[in-house]
Design a protein around this motif. Structure first.
Motif, PDB file in Angstrom:
ATOM      1  N   VAL A 375       1.088  -1.840   0.500  1.00  0.00           N
ATOM      2  CA  VAL A 375       0.384   0.114  -0.270  1.00  0.00           C
ATOM      3  C   VAL A 375       0.843   1.106  -0.139  1.00  0.00           C
ATOM      4  O   VAL A 375       1.692   1.948   0.513  1.00  0.00           O
ATOM      5  N   ASN A 376       0.439   2.307  -0.579  1.00  0.00           N
ATOM      6  CA  ASN A 376       1.623   3.014  -0.738  1.00  0.00           C
ATOM      7  C   ASN A 376       0.241   4.788  -0.709  1.00  0.00           C
ATOM      8  O   ASN A 376      -0.867   4.562  -0.239  1.00  0.00           O
ATOM      9  N   LEU A 377       1.252   5.479   0.408  1.00  0.00           N
ATOM     10  CA  LEU A 377       0.819   6.422   1.311  1.00  0.00           C
ATOM     11  C   LEU A 377       1.134   7.521   0.041  1.00  0.00           C
ATOM     12  O   LEU A 377       2.864   7.676   0.620  1.00  0.00           O
ATOM     13  N   ALA A 378       1.243   8.504  -0.302  1.00  0.00           N
ATOM     14  CA  ALA A 378       1.099   9.939  -1.226  1.00  0.00           C
ATOM     15  C   ALA A 378       1.379  10.688  -0.397  1.00  0.00           C
ATOM     16  O   ALA A 378       1.016  11.210   0.543  1.00  0.00           O
ATOM     17  N   TYR A 379       2.373  11.587  -0.140  1.00  0.00           N
ATOM     18  CA  TYR A 379       2.381  13.155   0.515  1.00  0.00           C
ATOM     19  C   TYR A 379       2.968  14.312  -0.353  1.00  0.00           C
ATOM     20  O   TYR A 379       3.134  14.209  -1.375  1.00  0.00           O
ATOM     21  N   ASP A 380       2.682  15.880   0.101  1.00  0.00           N
ATOM     22  CA  ASP A 380       2.470  16.557  -0.655  1.00  0.00           C
ATOM     23  C   ASP A 380       3.985  17.390  -0.622  1.00  0.00           C
ATOM     24  O   ASP A 380       4.662  17.787  -1.460  1.00  0.00           O
ATOM     25  N   ASP A 381       4.432  17.696   0.032  1.00  0.00           N
ATOM     26  CA  ASP A 381       5.655  17.931   1.145  1.00  0.00           C
ATOM     27  C   ASP A 381       6.928  17.332   2.092  1.00  0.00           C
ATOM     28  O   ASP A 381       6.621  16.340   2.359  1.00  0.00           O
ATOM     29  N   ASP A 382       7.985  17.537   2.165  1.00  0.00           N
ATOM     30  CA  ASP A 382       9.032  17.083   3.362  1.00  0.00           C
ATOM     31  C   ASP A 382       8.285  17.060   5.164  1.00  0.00           C
ATOM     32  O   ASP A 382       8.282  15.976   5.285  1.00  0.00           O
ATOM     33  N   ALA A 383       7.300  18.699   5.301  1.00  0.00           N
ATOM     34  CA  ALA A 383       6.706  18.294   6.763  1.00  0.00           C
ATOM     35  C   ALA A 383       5.422  16.924   6.746  1.00  0.00           C
ATOM     36  O   ALA A 383       5.456  16.126   7.522  1.00  0.00           O
ATOM     37  N   GLU A 384       4.912  17.105   5.672  1.00  0.00           N
ATOM     38  CA  GLU A 384       4.154  15.742   5.175  1.00  0.00           C
ATOM     39  C   GLU A 384       4.494  14.205   5.678  1.00  0.00           C
ATOM     40  O   GLU A 384       4.704  13.441   5.769  1.00  0.00           O
ATOM     41  N   ARG A 385       6.088  14.350   4.786  1.00  0.00           N
ATOM     42  CA  ARG A 385       6.807  12.776   4.555  1.00  0.00           C
ATOM     43  C   ARG A 385       6.944  12.616   5.914  1.00  0.00           C
ATOM     44  O   ARG A 385       7.377  11.437   6.759  1.00  0.00           O
ATOM     45  N   GLU A 386       7.758  13.552   6.969  1.00  0.00           N
ATOM     46  CA  GLU A 386       8.111  13.272   8.164  1.00  0.00           C
ATOM     47  C   GLU A 386       7.219  13.158   9.367  1.00  0.00           C
ATOM     48  O   GLU A 386       7.347  12.448  10.066  1.00  0.00           O
ATOM     49  N   ALA A 387       6.252  13.322   9.053  1.00  0.00           N
ATOM     50  CA  ALA A 387       4.920  13.087   9.624  1.00  0.00           C
ATOM     51  C   ALA A 387       4.376  11.437   9.924  1.00  0.00           C
ATOM     52  O   ALA A 387       4.505  11.194  10.744  1.00  0.00           O
ATOM     53  N   LEU A 388       4.870  11.520   8.588  1.00  0.00           N
ATOM     54  CA  LEU A 388       4.082   9.694   8.214  1.00  0.00           C
ATOM     55  C   LEU A 388       5.725   9.096   8.797  1.00  0.00           C
ATOM     56  O   LEU A 388       5.348   7.901   9.776  1.00  0.00           O
ATOM     57  N   ILE A 389       6.802   9.222   9.102  1.00  0.00           N
ATOM     58  CA  ILE A 389       7.575   8.886   9.391  1.00  0.00           C
ATOM     59  C   ILE A 389       7.510   8.489  10.438  1.00  0.00           C
ATOM     60  O   ILE A 389       7.662   7.320  11.511  1.00  0.00           O
ATOM     61  N   ALA A 390       7.275   9.755  11.533  1.00  0.00           N
ATOM     62  CA  ALA A 390       7.249   9.761  12.491  1.00  0.00           C
ATOM     63  C   ALA A 390       6.545   8.322  13.153  1.00  0.00           C
ATOM     64  O   ALA A 390       6.241   8.088  14.740  1.00  0.00           O
ATOM     65  N   ALA A 391       5.259   8.724  12.851  1.00  0.00           N
ATOM     66  CA  ALA A 391       4.228   8.611  13.324  1.00  0.00           C
ATOM     67  C   ALA A 391       4.390   6.730  13.052  1.00  0.00           C
ATOM     68  O   ALA A 391       3.781   5.992  14.297  1.00  0.00           O
TER      69      ALA A 391
END
Length: 456
Positions: A375-391
């Motif tokens: 499953v893929n979760l797309a992100y729009d910017d670095d902040a969203e990417r970091e939030a997903l990694i932290a989660a």
């Protein structure tokens, strides 16, 4: 590394990846290729069929020439053919390709003088020069030349023919259905398998950088045309490539998808003996683990991506360890004794050797019993990417499963596992899961997906 991901640098053409940027990458690479060398430095330059390939190849040629490199333009061909040319000539290489990415993407892969993708150390040296804009530019009268080289694709075919058991394949009297996906493999694989004595039928076999027949990634949902062709023609095997043909995915004689992990396991089972080592990525399937255990061999895991696997293989070889086969379940298999490179056509030919004794469905059945979900979760910017990694990290720490952080976060439940990690080539965070039943694999993937989405 900030620029180079797990398999080079890629981006949407004329947005994330521009001719100016590719020119600078080429300048940095050419500067590194020329370090410590007397006289002129030659570099092989190839590309796949993408619509923007010529534009970026021109930019790369200019960048290389500006730092004094002479450029051998070998044209449109598979990445392993570019690697074979570089090894044969003893020169470095630059391949313009985005491999399996969608048509709007393009990218750059760098190859050393031994025909092997640059390891992390080499890529970091190129990246350091690129970020510092520390290019070894030369005066106007020392700039490099450019020449067109014909026949690199034909020589590559001849080398593959010489490296496999052609008599064994011919004796199996195979009908092979090929789906090059409009990529560079369309120029080589049909010829190769005909000369191996196979009857060949094709779909999506004309080179076309818009990829009208299917997306370049050879995953199950993109291979409906190939499955139908296998059934309609009674083919013994279906073979699908990605855009630069360094991967091979298979369809059995019934037109059913063969899991890439099952194919890797079958190929490994034919190669591994006690004391050998194989290398795969952290998303390795239990299928390969089972083969390794049965052979009395060892398995080493790396972060996902061919660069990481190749880097580890080279370290093992320097230590005297035998690594006869390695790779990932995405169709990217390496046979280091042949060449330390992923090669879709060679891999497919080696799989055809196995068909002399067993059907494709039988080989797949030997390594069945597991189900995979991604499953893929797309992100729009670095902040969203970091939030997903932290989660992902928070979710993993709260779990009572075994945790491996080699690349992302892998949770091992004994009978199943789930892995979450950011892609190195696309703006997505990927969730992988494997279990004995599809229901459990899907549930694990969905639970992780929902946890990340809620937390982010």
């Amino acid at each position: 590394m900030k620029i180079f991901g797990s398999s080079g640098v890629r981006g949407v053409a004329n947005e994330e990846l521009t001719p100016a940027f590719v020119g600078r990458v080429a300048m940095a690479a050419g500067s590194v290729f020329g370090e410590g060398r007397d006289g002129r430095t030659r570099v092989a330059l190839g590309r796949d069929t993408r619509a923007t390939g010529r534009m970026f190849a021109d930019a790369a040629a200019s960048g290389l020439a500006s730092v004094g490199c002479d450029v051998d333009r070998v044209g449109v061909l598979p990445t392993p053919a570019l690697q074979a040319y570089a090894e044969r000539e003893g020169i470095a290489g630059l391949m313009v390709t985005a491999s399996h990415n969608p048509p709007e993407y393009n990218g750059v892969k760098l190859v050393g003088r031994d025909g092997v993708e640059l390891a992390r150390e080499g890529l970091e040296r190129v990246e350091d020069r690129l970020l510092a804009e520390r290019f070894a530019t030369v005066p106007w009268d020392e700039t490099g030349t450019s020449r067109r080289v014909e026949g690199a694709d034909r020589t590559y075919i001849d080398e593959v023919l010489a490296a496999v058991d052609g008599d064994r394949i011919a004796s199996a009297d195979l009908t092979v259905a090929l789906d090059p996906g409009h990529g560079a493999g369309a120029l080589t694989s049909p010829t190769l398998f005909r000369e191996l004595g196979c009857r060949v039928v094709t779909v999506n076999g004309q080179p076309d950088g818009h990829f009208p027949g299917r997306d370049p990634e050879p995953i199950e949902r993109n291979l409906g045309d190939l499955r139908r062709l296998v059934r309609a023609t009674g083919a013994d095997l279906g073979i699908a490539h990605d855009g630069d043909a360094d991967r091979a995915i298979f369809v059995d004689e019934y037109g059913d998808h063969v899991e890439g992990d099952a194919a890797l396991a079958a190929l490994a089972a034919a190669e591994l003996t006690a004391g050998d080592t194989t290398v795969s990525a952290v998303n390795v399937s239990q299928r390969l683990v089972d083969v390794v255990n049965a052979a009395g061999a060892d398995l080493e895991l790396t972060p996902i991506g061919s660069t990481n696997i190749i880097t580890r293989i080279r370290a093992l070889q320097r230590a005297g360890v035998t690594v006869p086969v390695a790779g990932e379940g995405n169709g990217g298999v390496l046979f280091p004794d042949y060449r330390l490179a992923r090669d879709g056509a060679y891999t497919a030919a080696r799989f055809c050797e196995l068909l002399a004794d067993r059907s494709a469905s039988g080989l797949a059945a030997d390594h069945s019993g597991y189900h995979n979900v991604r499953v893929n979760l797309a992100y729009d910017d670095d902040a969203e990417r970091e939030a997903l990694i932290a989660a992902a990290e928070a979710t993993a720490r709260e779990s009572d499963a075994g945790l491996d952080t080699t690349d992302g976060h892998r949770l091992d439940y004994g009978d199943a596992w789930v892995l979450v990690r950011p892609s190195g080539t696309e703006p997505v965070v990927r969730v992988y899961a494997e279990a004995r039943t599809e229901e459990r694999a899907r549930r694990l993937a969905d639970e992780m997906h929902d946890a990340l989405l809620a937390a982010a």
